[in-house]
Design a protein around this motif. Structure first.
Motif, PDB file in Angstrom:
ATOM      1  N   LYS A  58      -1.934  -8.807  11.217  1.00 25.61           N
ATOM      2  CA  LYS A  58      -0.591  -8.897  11.611  1.00 25.61           C
ATOM      3  C   LYS A  58      -0.032  -9.952  12.238  1.00 25.61           C
ATOM      4  O   LYS A  58       1.046 -10.564  11.813  1.00 25.61           O
ATOM      5  N   ASP A  70       2.206  -8.732  -1.322  1.00 22.61           N
ATOM      6  CA  ASP A  70       0.738  -8.070  -1.255  1.00 22.61           C
ATOM      7  C   ASP A  70      -0.068  -9.370  -1.392  1.00 22.61           C
ATOM      8  O   ASP A  70      -0.165 -10.068  -2.333  1.00 22.61           O
ATOM      9  N   SER A  96       1.298   1.992  13.206  1.00 23.84           N
ATOM     10  CA  SER A  96       1.206   3.183  13.798  1.00 23.84           C
ATOM     11  C   SER A  96       0.604   3.281  15.346  1.00 23.84           C
ATOM     12  O   SER A  96       0.729   4.162  16.164  1.00 23.84           O
ATOM     13  N   PHE A 115       7.908   4.520   9.953  1.00 23.56           N
ATOM     14  CA  PHE A 115       8.105   5.253   9.013  1.00 23.56           C
ATOM     15  C   PHE A 115       6.872   6.546   8.710  1.00 23.56           C
ATOM     16  O   PHE A 115       5.881   5.984   9.464  1.00 23.56           O
ATOM     17  N   ASN A 150       5.599  -1.828  10.848  1.00 16.12           N
ATOM     18  CA  ASN A 150       5.313  -0.446  10.655  1.00 16.12           C
ATOM     19  C   ASN A 150       3.954   0.123  11.328  1.00 16.12           C
ATOM     20  O   ASN A 150       3.607   1.318  11.090  1.00 16.12           O
ATOM     21  N   GLY A 161       0.883  -1.197   0.051  1.00 11.60           N
ATOM     22  CA  GLY A 161      -0.144   0.060   0.141  1.00 11.60           C
ATOM     23  C   GLY A 161       0.772   1.242   0.179  1.00 11.60           C
ATOM     24  O   GLY A 161       2.096   1.218  -0.380  1.00 11.60           O
ATOM     25  N   ALA A 162       0.164   2.296   0.460  1.00 15.71           N
ATOM     26  CA  ALA A 162       0.968   3.660   0.510  1.00 15.71           C
ATOM     27  C   ALA A 162       2.273   3.526   1.299  1.00 15.71           C
ATOM     28  O   ALA A 162       3.360   3.851   0.751  1.00 15.71           O
ATOM     29  N   MET A 163       2.403   2.763   2.243  1.00 19.32           N
ATOM     30  CA  MET A 163       3.781   2.587   3.068  1.00 19.32           C
ATOM     31  C   MET A 163       4.549   1.892   2.554  1.00 19.32           C
ATOM     32  O   MET A 163       5.839   1.966   2.360  1.00 19.32           O
ATOM     33  N   GLU A 196      -4.001  -1.831   9.033  1.00 18.60           N
ATOM     34  CA  GLU A 196      -3.879  -1.771  10.773  1.00 18.60           C
ATOM     35  C   GLU A 196      -4.694  -2.539  11.332  1.00 18.60           C
ATOM     36  O   GLU A 196      -5.786  -2.144  11.897  1.00 18.60           O
ATOM     37  N   GLN A 252      -2.657  -4.473  -6.387  1.00 19.45           N
ATOM     38  CA  GLN A 252      -2.060  -3.610  -5.208  1.00 19.45           C
ATOM     39  C   GLN A 252      -0.706  -3.502  -5.591  1.00 19.45           C
ATOM     40  O   GLN A 252      -0.045  -2.481  -5.618  1.00 19.45           O
TER      41      GLN A 252
END
Ligand SMILES: NC(=O)c1ccc[n+]([C@@H]2O[C@H](COP(=O)([O-])OP(=O)(O)OC[C@H]3O[C@@H](n4cnc5c(N)ncnc54)[C@H](O)[C@@H]3O)[C@@H](O)[C@H]2O)c1
Length: 390
Positions: free
Chosen positions: A101, A37, A123, A145, A121, A16-18, A96, A42
């Motif tokens: 995870k 992924d 958050s 990050f 990673n 994804g974005a990160m 998330e 994606q």
């Protein structure tokens, strides 16, 4: 534990974005990278985004074409998690969700060598909770990050309660060699940046709600104080949905400490899908032809608004230090490099005078009678002893 160097193949889980950004960063630093992924579309999107970014770097003369090609060639795209087997470092950047995870790490742990370092990673989830899914939780560390990963200089390194010291040292050493600035954070909600920055938004919204001033005036006041963007334009830029979610998670994770209470104003914006720039409207209307509203440039108002927000930010920075979340230097570095604050908040406190900051917090606390404004004991002790942070 395996030593991490340029020859270490790195797996990135989640494109994804990160994940895409971290893959680009690792490949640009010379590593061979496996980008995995569960959604093949994606992966293709991430590849074309990296391709586009590298082409832009070539156009700007930052890298030559041969280098861009070699970076892209170093990234192996994988739809099957088995591809991570040979990697010495695995950085997870999937959705998330604790369950997702944990499931992924318990699978990956069985594929890689016993000395492979695992990193997340996340958050907002605790490193301890993610690591608990591993047979050896000692090898999992947080590497947080900021978005976009190739551009933002700051990376928070978060050892969990069971993380081996050599694992976090190796992770920190590697990310430093990638040219990033690392800070060490305790495994607590929001780590450093997402914890200390909360009042920048919440105390600004609070002043808006109380009718102290409108959004353009508060934004102007904070820019006058040296912040690159005002809180409302920044929330609209980040996305009110994203920003609200962080506030909500930090609030819940701190057992509903009123210092972190989210605001109804922002919640209503999210409910109405007024996310900000990406939806065309948030605190501001971004429709074509709508003129930017004018602030009320009153210098007394500017001082009142900005010092109230600043006092709350300093209180939070002092609390992070008091609670051992990070060192003085790392707290300063995190806020200047992670969210571009014009100065470190602890230096700022020294400049303003600890006793003055404390007096402002005490006045707010007394006036409102709310725990939200309670001054940190460290500020009280320092003011009493006539100390400064530096
Ligand atoms: N976006 C940010 O600003 C930011 C900043 C720092 C950290 N983070 C954290 O980074 C992580 C990723 O965030 P993002 O913004 O890149 O999310 P994203 O939604 O853009 O990407 C998540 C990716 O994970 C993939 N995925 C989901 N479940 C998977 C699984 N079981 N196996 C493999 N792939 C799976 C999805 O297909 C998707 O491509 C989150 O933990 C987030 O909290 C985000």
């Amino acid at each position: 534990m395996r030593k991490l160097d340029i020859t270490t193949p790195i797996a990135i889980l989640g494109a994804g974005a990160m994940g895409g950004g971290i893959a680009q960063l690792a490949a640009s630093s010379g590593h061979s990278v496996v980008l995995f992924d569960s959604n093949p579309e994606q992966i293709m999107r991430a590849q074309s985004a990296i391709d586009k970014t590298l082409k832009r770097q070539v156009e700007k003369g930052q890298i030559d074409e041969a280098k861009a090609r070699s970076i892209l060639k170093r990234i192996i795209l994988a739809e099957d998690v088995d591809a991570v087997r040979e990697c010495g470092l695995v950085i997870e950047a999937i959705i998330e969700s604790l369950k997702a995870k944990q499931d992924l790490f318990s699978r990956v742990e069985n594929l890689v060598s016993t000395d492979t370092i695992l990193a997340t990673n996340t958050s907002s989830l605790s490193i301890a909770s993610i690591a608990s899914a591993c047979r050896n939780p000692g090898r999992l560390v947080g590497i947080h990050f900021f978005n976009p990963a190739p551009v933002m200089p700051l990376v928070e390194i978060i050892p969990g309660i069971l993380t081996d010291a050599d694992v976090s040292d190796a992770a920190r050493g590697l990310i430093d060699r990638w040219g990033k600035t690392t800070v060490l954070a305790k495994d607590t909600p929001g780590f450093i940046v997402n914890r200390i920055a909360r009042p920048f938004y919440s105390e600004s919204i609070r002043q808006l709600e109380e009718g102290v001033a409108d959004a353009p005036t508060i934004d102007w006041a904070m820019r006058e104080r040296g912040f690159r963007m005002g809180p409302f334009e920044l929330m609209d830029f980040i996305g009110n949905d994203v920003n609200y979610k962080v506030t909500e998670i930090v609030f819940e994770s701190f057992f509903y400490d009123p210092r972190f209470k989210p605001s109804l104003t922002q919640k209503r914006l999210v409910e109405a899908r007024l996310f900000g720039r990406k939806s065309g409207r948030g605190y501001y209307d971004y429709s074509a032809g709508v003129p930017a509203p004018e602030p009320n440039k009153d210098s007394k108002l500017c001082e009142a608004i900005s010092s109230r927000v600043l006092a709350m930010l300093i209180n939070e920075a002092a609390d992070a230090l008091f609670m051992g979340v990070a060192s003085k230097i790392d707290i300063e570095t995190a806020m200047t490099k992670g969210v571009n604050y014009p100065k470190g908040l602890l230096h700022w406190a020294d400049e303003l005078g600890i006793e003055n900051v404390l007096a402002q917090l005490e006045a707010l606390h007394q006036e409102y009678g709310e725990d939200r404004y309670r001054p940190n004991p460290l500020l009280r002790r320092m003011a009493k002893a006539g100390q400064s942070f530096f």
